[in-house]
Design an enzyme around this catalytic site. Structure first.
Site, PDB file in Angstrom:
ATOM      1  N   HIS A  82     -23.545  -2.753 -36.792  1.00 33.90           N
ATOM      2  CA  HIS A  82     -24.698  -3.427 -36.188  1.00 33.90           C
ATOM      3  C   HIS A  82     -24.578  -3.432 -34.661  1.00 33.90           C
ATOM      4  CE1 HIS A  82     -27.611  -6.491 -35.083  1.00 33.90           C
ATOM      5  NE2 HIS A  82     -26.633  -7.186 -34.520  1.00 33.90           N
ATOM      6  N   ASP A 111     -42.065  17.193 -14.086  1.00 33.18           N
ATOM      7  CA  ASP A 111     -41.110  16.984 -15.174  1.00 33.18           C
ATOM      8  C   ASP A 111     -39.828  16.435 -14.567  1.00 33.18           C
ATOM      9  OD1 ASP A 111     -39.538  17.175 -17.572  1.00 33.18           O
ATOM     10  OD2 ASP A 111     -40.913  18.721 -18.271  1.00 33.18           O
ATOM     11  N   TRP A 147     -17.355  -3.499 -32.402  1.00 33.21           N
ATOM     12  CA  TRP A 147     -17.899  -2.525 -31.449  1.00 33.21           C
ATOM     13  C   TRP A 147     -16.967  -2.341 -30.264  1.00 33.21           C
ATOM     14  CZ3 TRP A 147     -20.274  -2.575 -26.411  1.00 33.21           C
ATOM     15  CH2 TRP A 147     -20.163  -3.787 -25.734  1.00 33.21           C
ATOM     16  N   SER A 177     -24.137  12.377 -23.365  1.00 32.52           N
ATOM     17  CA  SER A 177     -25.580  12.327 -23.192  1.00 32.52           C
ATOM     18  C   SER A 177     -25.977  11.365 -22.073  1.00 32.52           C
ATOM     19  CB  SER A 177     -26.205  11.905 -24.514  1.00 32.52           C
ATOM     20  OG  SER A 177     -27.336  11.121 -24.297  1.00 32.52           O
ATOM     21  N   SER A 178     -25.334  10.206 -22.010  1.00 34.80           N
ATOM     22  CA  SER A 178     -25.715   9.221 -20.996  1.00 34.80           C
ATOM     23  C   SER A 178     -25.397   9.701 -19.595  1.00 34.80           C
ATOM     24  CB  SER A 178     -24.980   7.903 -21.220  1.00 34.80           C
ATOM     25  OG  SER A 178     -25.165   7.450 -22.521  1.00 34.80           O
ATOM     26  N   HIS A 261     -18.583  -4.391 -19.274  1.00 37.90           N
ATOM     27  CA  HIS A 261     -19.437  -5.290 -18.514  1.00 37.90           C
ATOM     28  C   HIS A 261     -20.512  -4.554 -17.727  1.00 37.90           C
ATOM     29  CE1 HIS A 261     -20.983  -8.939 -17.013  1.00 37.90           C
ATOM     30  NE2 HIS A 261     -21.129  -8.300 -15.880  1.00 37.90           N
ATOM     31  N   GLU A 263     -21.805  -1.979 -18.640  1.00 35.88           N
ATOM     32  CA  GLU A 263     -22.711  -1.563 -19.705  1.00 35.88           C
ATOM     33  C   GLU A 263     -23.789  -2.616 -19.973  1.00 35.88           C
ATOM     34  OE1 GLU A 263     -23.275   1.060 -21.441  1.00 35.88           O
ATOM     35  OE2 GLU A 263     -24.384   0.321 -23.187  1.00 35.88           O
ATOM     36  N   TYR A 265     -25.100  -4.447 -17.932  1.00 29.16           N
ATOM     37  CA  TYR A 265     -26.112  -4.323 -16.878  1.00 29.16           C
ATOM     38  C   TYR A 265     -26.898  -3.030 -17.014  1.00 29.16           C
ATOM     39  CZ  TYR A 265     -25.001  -8.733 -15.206  1.00 29.16           C
ATOM     40  OH  TYR A 265     -24.873 -10.086 -15.166  1.00 29.16           O
ATOM     41  N   SER A 276     -40.544  -6.161 -13.876  1.00 32.05           N
ATOM     42  CA  SER A 276     -41.064  -6.116 -12.506  1.00 32.05           C
ATOM     43  C   SER A 276     -42.338  -5.291 -12.403  1.00 32.05           C
ATOM     44  CB  SER A 276     -40.015  -5.542 -11.553  1.00 32.05           C
ATOM     45  OG  SER A 276     -38.818  -6.262 -11.657  1.00 32.05           O
ATOM     46  N   HIS A 310     -13.595 -11.124 -17.220  1.00 32.76           N
ATOM     47  CA  HIS A 310     -14.068 -12.369 -17.836  1.00 32.76           C
ATOM     48  C   HIS A 310     -14.193 -12.225 -19.356  1.00 32.76           C
ATOM     49  CE1 HIS A 310     -18.435 -11.003 -16.832  1.00 32.76           C
ATOM     50  NE2 HIS A 310     -18.169 -10.653 -18.055  1.00 32.76           N
ATOM     51  N   HIS A 311     -14.074 -11.007 -19.867  1.00 33.77           N
ATOM     52  CA  HIS A 311     -14.006 -10.846 -21.313  1.00 33.77           C
ATOM     53  C   HIS A 311     -12.569 -11.001 -21.813  1.00 33.77           C
ATOM     54  CE1 HIS A 311     -18.142  -9.357 -21.874  1.00 33.77           C
ATOM     55  NE2 HIS A 311     -17.992  -8.956 -20.631  1.00 33.77           N
ATOM     56  N   THR A 336     -29.113 -12.251  -9.638  1.00 37.18           N
ATOM     57  CA  THR A 336     -29.969 -12.364 -10.814  1.00 37.18           C
ATOM     58  C   THR A 336     -30.989 -13.475 -10.615  1.00 37.18           C
ATOM     59  OG1 THR A 336     -28.032 -11.715 -12.089  1.00 37.18           O
ATOM     60  CG2 THR A 336     -29.910 -12.493 -13.319  1.00 37.18           C
ATOM     61  N   LYS A 339     -33.914 -12.496  -8.506  1.00 32.17           N
ATOM     62  CA  LYS A 339     -34.953 -11.780  -9.239  1.00 32.17           C
ATOM     63  C   LYS A 339     -35.867 -12.743  -9.979  1.00 32.17           C
ATOM     64  CE  LYS A 339     -33.456  -7.218 -10.200  1.00 32.17           C
ATOM     65  NZ  LYS A 339     -32.354  -7.105  -9.262  1.00 32.17           N
ATOM     66  N   ARG A 458     -16.499 -16.102 -34.786  1.00 29.95           N
ATOM     67  CA  ARG A 458     -17.321 -14.919 -35.049  1.00 29.95           C
ATOM     68  C   ARG A 458     -16.453 -13.889 -35.765  1.00 29.95           C
ATOM     69  NH1 ARG A 458     -17.560 -11.788 -29.164  1.00 29.95           N
ATOM     70  NH2 ARG A 458     -18.682 -10.228 -30.324  1.00 29.95           N
TER      71      ARG A 458
HETATM   72  C1  HEM Z   1     -25.111 -14.414 -15.510  1.00 31.05           C
HETATM   73  C2  HEM Z   1     -24.494 -13.379 -15.892  1.00 31.05           C
HETATM   74  C3  HEM Z   1     -23.498 -13.321 -17.044  1.00 31.05           C
HETATM   75  C4  HEM Z   1     -22.278 -13.894 -17.136  1.00 31.05           C
HETATM   76  C5  HEM Z   1     -21.598 -14.742 -16.077  1.00 31.05           C
HETATM   77  C6  HEM Z   1     -21.725 -13.521 -18.419  1.00 31.05           C
HETATM   78  C7  HEM Z   1     -20.473 -13.916 -18.881  1.00 31.05           C
HETATM   79  C8  HEM Z   1     -19.927 -13.524 -20.090  1.00 31.05           C
HETATM   80  C9  HEM Z   1     -18.604 -13.839 -20.541  1.00 31.05           C
HETATM   81  C10 HEM Z   1     -17.589 -14.661 -19.750  1.00 31.05           C
HETATM   82  C11 HEM Z   1     -18.419 -13.280 -21.767  1.00 31.05           C
HETATM   83  C12 HEM Z   1     -17.156 -13.285 -22.608  1.00 31.05           C
HETATM   84  C13 HEM Z   1     -17.138 -14.367 -23.587  1.00 31.05           C
HETATM   85  C14 HEM Z   1     -15.976 -14.274 -24.537  1.00 31.05           C
HETATM   86  O1  HEM Z   1     -15.829 -13.241 -25.216  1.00 31.05           O
HETATM   87  O2  HEM Z   1     -15.230 -15.251 -24.610  1.00 31.05           O
HETATM   88  C15 HEM Z   1     -19.640 -12.608 -22.114  1.00 31.05           C
HETATM   89  C16 HEM Z   1     -19.855 -11.924 -23.284  1.00 31.05           C
HETATM   90  C17 HEM Z   1     -20.911 -11.067 -23.480  1.00 31.05           C
HETATM   91  N1  HEM Z   1     -22.002 -10.901 -22.631  1.00 31.05           N
HETATM   92 FE1  HEM Z   1     -22.347 -11.918 -20.930  1.00 31.05          FE
HETATM   93  N2  HEM Z   1     -22.613 -12.750 -19.074  1.00 31.05           N
HETATM   94  C18 HEM Z   1     -23.718 -12.593 -18.269  1.00 31.05           C
HETATM   95  C19 HEM Z   1     -24.829 -11.844 -18.543  1.00 31.05           C
HETATM   96  C20 HEM Z   1     -24.922 -10.953 -19.596  1.00 31.05           C
HETATM   97  C21 HEM Z   1     -25.969  -9.980 -19.741  1.00 31.05           C
HETATM   98  C22 HEM Z   1     -27.112  -9.770 -18.775  1.00 31.05           C
HETATM   99  C23 HEM Z   1     -25.710  -9.307 -20.890  1.00 31.05           C
HETATM  100  C24 HEM Z   1     -26.462  -8.179 -21.552  1.00 31.05           C
HETATM  101  C25 HEM Z   1     -27.655  -7.799 -21.327  1.00 31.05           C
HETATM  102  C26 HEM Z   1     -24.506  -9.860 -21.462  1.00 31.05           C
HETATM  103  C27 HEM Z   1     -23.941  -9.424 -22.648  1.00 31.05           C
HETATM  104  C28 HEM Z   1     -22.773  -9.895 -23.173  1.00 31.05           C
HETATM  105  C29 HEM Z   1     -22.195  -9.422 -24.402  1.00 31.05           C
HETATM  106  C30 HEM Z   1     -22.742  -8.301 -25.299  1.00 31.05           C
HETATM  107  C31 HEM Z   1     -21.034 -10.166 -24.609  1.00 31.05           C
HETATM  108  C32 HEM Z   1     -20.113 -10.116 -25.824  1.00 31.05           C
HETATM  109  C33 HEM Z   1     -19.143  -9.041 -25.793  1.00 31.05           C
HETATM  110  C34 HEM Z   1     -18.253  -9.109 -27.012  1.00 31.05           C
HETATM  111  O3  HEM Z   1     -17.245  -9.817 -26.967  1.00 31.05           O
HETATM  112  O4  HEM Z   1     -18.586  -8.472 -28.008  1.00 31.05           O
HETATM  113  N3  HEM Z   1     -24.064 -10.864 -20.649  1.00 31.05           N
HETATM  114  N4  HEM Z   1     -20.550 -12.767 -21.068  1.00 31.05           N
HETATM  115 CU   LIG Z   2     -19.331  -9.353 -19.078  1.00 34.85          CU
END
Ligand code: HEM
Ligand SMILES: [Cu+2]
Lengths: 556, 281
Positions: A82, A111, A147, A177-178, A261, A263, A265, A276, A310-311, A336, A339, A458
């Site tokens: 998923h 094109d 993932w 591709s990307s 991370h 990614e 964005y 926008s 931060h992850h 952000t 915006k 989770r």
């Molecule tokens: C204000 C901006 C953001 C901050 C400060 C932020 C911060 C974080 C942090 C600290 C985690 C890790 C949490 C953990 O695993 O304990 C996380 C996870 C995640 N964030 Fe954000 N985030 C932000 C914006 C976004 C945006 C814009 C997206 C996507 C469009 C996003 C997608 C994700 C995803 C997919 C995960 C989970 C990854 C995983 O463990 O599978 N975040 N974020």
């Molecule tokens: Cu992140």
């Protein structure tokens, strides 16, 4: 002999029908950016349905405590596939595809710079998707390692099945591709603009595609190398990521999130671009603070590359590292926020017209801000330690990815569908889709914040019957079913509108960017005549010669 | 000693620093005819930070006890001071100076963005080779050479982006690329230092504790060699990169603020990079 080789037909119609003579071939062999764009969108729809079904399976399994709908192994395959599908085969192909369709039109080009490379990029996504899904048919099924495929779990001794190998191969194809489409976009945007379309007048969508493309070109190679190393580990007995043999498992996490991370964005910046474009048109005002929206995109792009740790707060990098990464992560909230303020200021005092694209755009702002706020919260290491790997994180990233990227995608589909097909989408069905989405989405994911804080982990296939957990999860599952219904309405809307939608005309929304200056769908060669570009809103200037956007702009 | 006593007793009025600073100020005054503008404030601030970085406890601690203190000093001298000095130089003065040989031709070569980039990023990498750094902190003359080279190389590095003479500047988008790639260069180094594990710079492992503050640093402030090195690496990485990032934002802001003519308008389909406009002038 030569008569038996089918000659690729010369394209004469914008959208050849499949049942026409050689109709299929004229799609499959196409190098036209509009056809490729549409194929991207269709592919991402198909994967969206597949990924959605996987999500439903997950939610049904979680509907009750200790439910036995599927086995733990299948559950692991479901959440792995998923996540992978939604990120690499739904959101990315959609955003890249809509970019491929619109960028040349918006800058007045015929094109993309490299049409064949463009076709290659698209077919590599399909190839990658087939590789990924083929793994279901191997002996013990698809990858079960998430993932993010953390080492050493994803390494040989712990995952002996073929799933992760196919997973890596599929994603390598998508990675190539990307990068290719990133390069293609950069060259197209820098060199193929029509006279007068200076970089400072680029539609914001194009600008954000440009920044995203730089991110693609710089960060995809990071993960592609890591994928290759993992492949070496799995197939040739290397030990890059196995600590027992001198490798480092943490290294995988650095590589993965060093890509991961930025990614996120990559997944949100083009969505910002769509928003926008939509908000000014439906507020009947030029975007407020174009320069700030454009500049903050660059800031986000640059900052996003430096905050991946931060992850990894729970890994034990040390207090100092956690502190620095906390602060850097929180800084992203500034550009952000800039915006969001600009979008709101654009609506302020505008004549807002709530057609479906605008509904989704406004909802985007609200839901995305929710996700951004939880993001800033978990960017603080002590808070993250409490909720990491819990459903709080699931709620966070669904608010930014569903409430963010997907809402923007819906807004974009409703907005550009008339251009793509020549027909309007049904507003009635659109409103049904919208409200079902709002209810279903918030019902599914809002409650997960609480489940997370209450400690529900989770990636775990079931849970014990703690007080309230069962009923809260049931709410979430019912929300998911409503969300599924909303998708059915959306797909139904597309079918109905394709057959019997209102004729759109060239510019049904009275928008201002160049793609609306040609027919709908655009002719094979895009434009007969491109209007002069003397400002950021060429079609406004064309209609209001007395009050152009840039009164002093040199007439070129 | 407590922390305040340390901070008040480790000032070190190096004569060469004061003389250099005085020369910088007097030279500026004479060449501008003592006509000070708003820009002059930046220049003077630059000289002030130069002095502070080299006489304050930062210098003493950075040479003997703490790698992190060295890194803060390093960022100040390589990134902040040269930038302020450069911003403070009036355009007319810079134009006159560039007519003087061999300065003019030297800046032509050194101001080439590729050379300037390698010098700027190289200054980070080379001076932080562990063996070199360990040698430098123990050798007074080398130490002075290092500090001066930071400032000079810093000026060269910023030249293609913030040169007082606009025609020497890169176009904004290329500047952004120049700065973000430099940021990447220092990110990688910062990462290496952060995650390398304690003891990369042996000079800080067991410093000769001549003023007896080691227990304070190691104990009360928890600045063990590992933590100290992490702070150093992260300082190069995060705040260091933020400086490049802010500079990119400034160039973009300047670009949007400038009148439209300054941008090359491409012909549809013509294969010229629009962003190369300024260089070709
Ligand atoms: C204000 C901006 C953001 C901050 C400060 C932020 C911060 C974080 C942090 C600290 C985690 C890790 C949490 C953990 O695993 O304990 C996380 C996870 C995640 N964030 Fe954000 N985030 C932000 C914006 C976004 C945006 C814009 C997206 C996507 C469009 C996003 C997608 C994700 C995803 C997919 C995960 C989970 C990854 C995983 O463990 O599978 N975040 N974020
Ligand atoms: Cu992140």
């Amino acid at each position: 002999m030569s008569s038996r080789i089918p000659i690729v037909p010369e394209n004469i119609k914008p959208l050849p029908l499949l049942k026409e003579n050689e109709g299929m071939l004229s799609w499959v062999a196409s190098v036209d950016h509009k056809q490729i764009g549409i194929m991207y969108l269709l592919a991402s729809m198909v994967f969206f349905v597949i990924g959605g079904i996987e999500a439903l399976v997950i939610r049904i399994q979680l509907a009750q405590p200790e439910f036995g709908f599927i086995s733990p192994e299948v559950y692991n395959q479901m959440f792995t596939m998923h996540g992978t599908t939604m990120i690499f085969f739904v959101v990315m192909p959609f955003l890249i595809g809509v970019g491929v369709y619109l960028v040349p039109l918006m800058i007045g080009a015929r094109d993309m710079a490299f049409p064949r490379l463009n076709a290659l990029s698209f077919w590599l996504v399909i190839f990658g998707g087939i590789l990924l899904y083929y793994s279901f048919f191997t002996q013990s099924g698809a990858s079960e390692v998430g993932w993010f495929a953390y080492a050493p779990l994803s390494e040989k001794p712990f995952s002996l099945n073929k799933g992760p190998t196919y997973w890596v191969l599929g994603l390598l194809a998508v990675g190539i591709s990307s990068v290719a489409s990133g390069l293609n976009n950069i060259v197209t945007i820098l060199t193929m603009r029509i006279k007068g379309m200076t970089i400072r007048r680029l539609p914001l969508f194009v600008w954000m595609i440009l920044v995203t493309s730089f991110l693609l070109v710089f960060v995809i190679p990071v993960i592609a190398s890591a994928f290759s190393m993992m492949l070496l580990d799995r197939l040739l007995g290397a030990t890059f990521f196995t600590p027992a043999h001198g490798g480092s498992a943490i290294l995988w996490q650095h590589f993965f999130w060093g890509f991961g991370h930025p990614e996120v964005y990559i997944l949100i910046l083009p969505a910002f671009g769509i928003i926008s474009e939509v908000i000014p048109v439906f507020s009947r005002k030029p975007i407020f603070g174009y320069e700030f929206v454009a500049g903050s995109t660059v800031a986000i792009g640059l900052l996003s590359v430096g905050v991946w740790a931060h992850h990894m707060f729970a890994v034990g990098l040390g207090n100092v590292a956690n502190l620095y990464f906390s602060l850097a992560s929180m800084l992203i909230a500034i550009p952000t926020g800039v915006k969001v303020l600009n979008w709101v200021a654009t609506m302020w005092g505008g004549k807002i017209y709530f057609a479906t694209p605008m509904l989704f755009a406004v909802a985007f702002i609200i839901e995305f801000v929710m996700g951004g706020l939880t993001g800033v919260a978990i960017a603080s290491a002590p808070i993250d330690w409490v909720v990491t790997d819990s459903y709080f994180i699931v709620a966070h990233f669904h608010y930014v990815l569903y409430g963010g990227s997907l809402f923007a995608i819906f807004a974009g589909v409703y907005y550009w569908f008339p251009k793509f097909t020549g027909r309007m989408m049904s507003e009635t069905l659109g409103k049904w889709h919208f409200w079902l989405t709002i209810v279903g989405f918030n019902m599914t994911f809002f409650i997960q914040h609480f489940l997370g804080v209450m400690g529900m982990p989770r990636r775990t296939y079931t849970y014990q019957d703690f007080p309230y957990w069962g009923s809260m999860n049931l709410v979430s599952t019912i929300g998911a079913l409503i969300l599924a219904l909303s998708i059915l309405v959306f797909i139904w809307n597309i079918f109905v509108s394709l057959r019997s939608g209102k004729e759109a005309g060239n510019n049904p929304w009275h928008a201002w960017t160049l793609e609306w200056a040609t027919s709908s769908p655009p002719a094979v060669h895009n434009f007969d005549l491109v209007p002069p570009v003397r400002g950021r809103r060429p079609l406004w200037d064309l209609e209001h010669p007395d009050t152009p956007d840039e009164p002093n702009a040199k007439v070129v | 000693m407590n922390i305040w006593q340390v901070l008040s007793s480790t000032w070190n009025m190096e004569p060469w620093v004061l003389i250099t600073a005085l020369a910088l100020l007097v030279g500026y005054g004479i060449t501008t005819g003592f006509r000070f503008t708003k820009l002059s404030a930046l220049y003077i601030l630059g000289v002030l930070i130069f002095v502070l970085a080299l006489v304050s406890p930062l210098d003493y601690l950075g040479r003997t006890y703490l790698f992190s203190a060295h890194m803060i000093q390093h960022i100040l001298l390589l990134l902040i001071v040269p930038l302020l000095l450069l911003l403070g130089i009036p355009k007319a003065l810079a134009e006159r100076a560039l007519k003087i040989e061999p300065l003019g031709s030297a800046m032509k070569v050194l101001g080439n963005p590729i050379i300037a980039w390698f010098l700027g990023v190289g200054a980070m990498w080379v001076w932080h080779l562990p063996s070199l750094h360990n040698t430098v902190v123990a050798n007074d003359n080398l130490y002075i050479v290092q500090q001066i080279s930071f400032v000079l190389i810093g000026i060269i590095f910023w030249w293609p982006v913030f040169s007082p003479v606009e025609s020497r500047r890169l176009s904004p988008l290329v500047s952004t690329l120049y700065l973000s790639s430099a940021c990447l260069g220092c990110t990688i180094l910062g990462m290496l230092i952060t995650f390398a594990g304690a003891g990369l710079y042996t000079a800080y492992l067991n410093p000769a504790d001549s003023i007896g503050i080691l227990p304070l640093l190691r104990g009360e402030l928890c600045l063990t060699p590992g933590v100290d090195q992490q702070i150093g690496g992260l300082t190069m990485w995060v705040p260091g990169c933020l400086i490049y990032l802010v500079a990119s934002m400034v160039t973009i802001a300047r670009w949007y603020g400038a009148p439209e003519e300054s941008e090359l308008i491409p012909n549809s389909g013509a294969g010229r990079l629009a962003t190369a406009s300024h260089k070709n002038k």
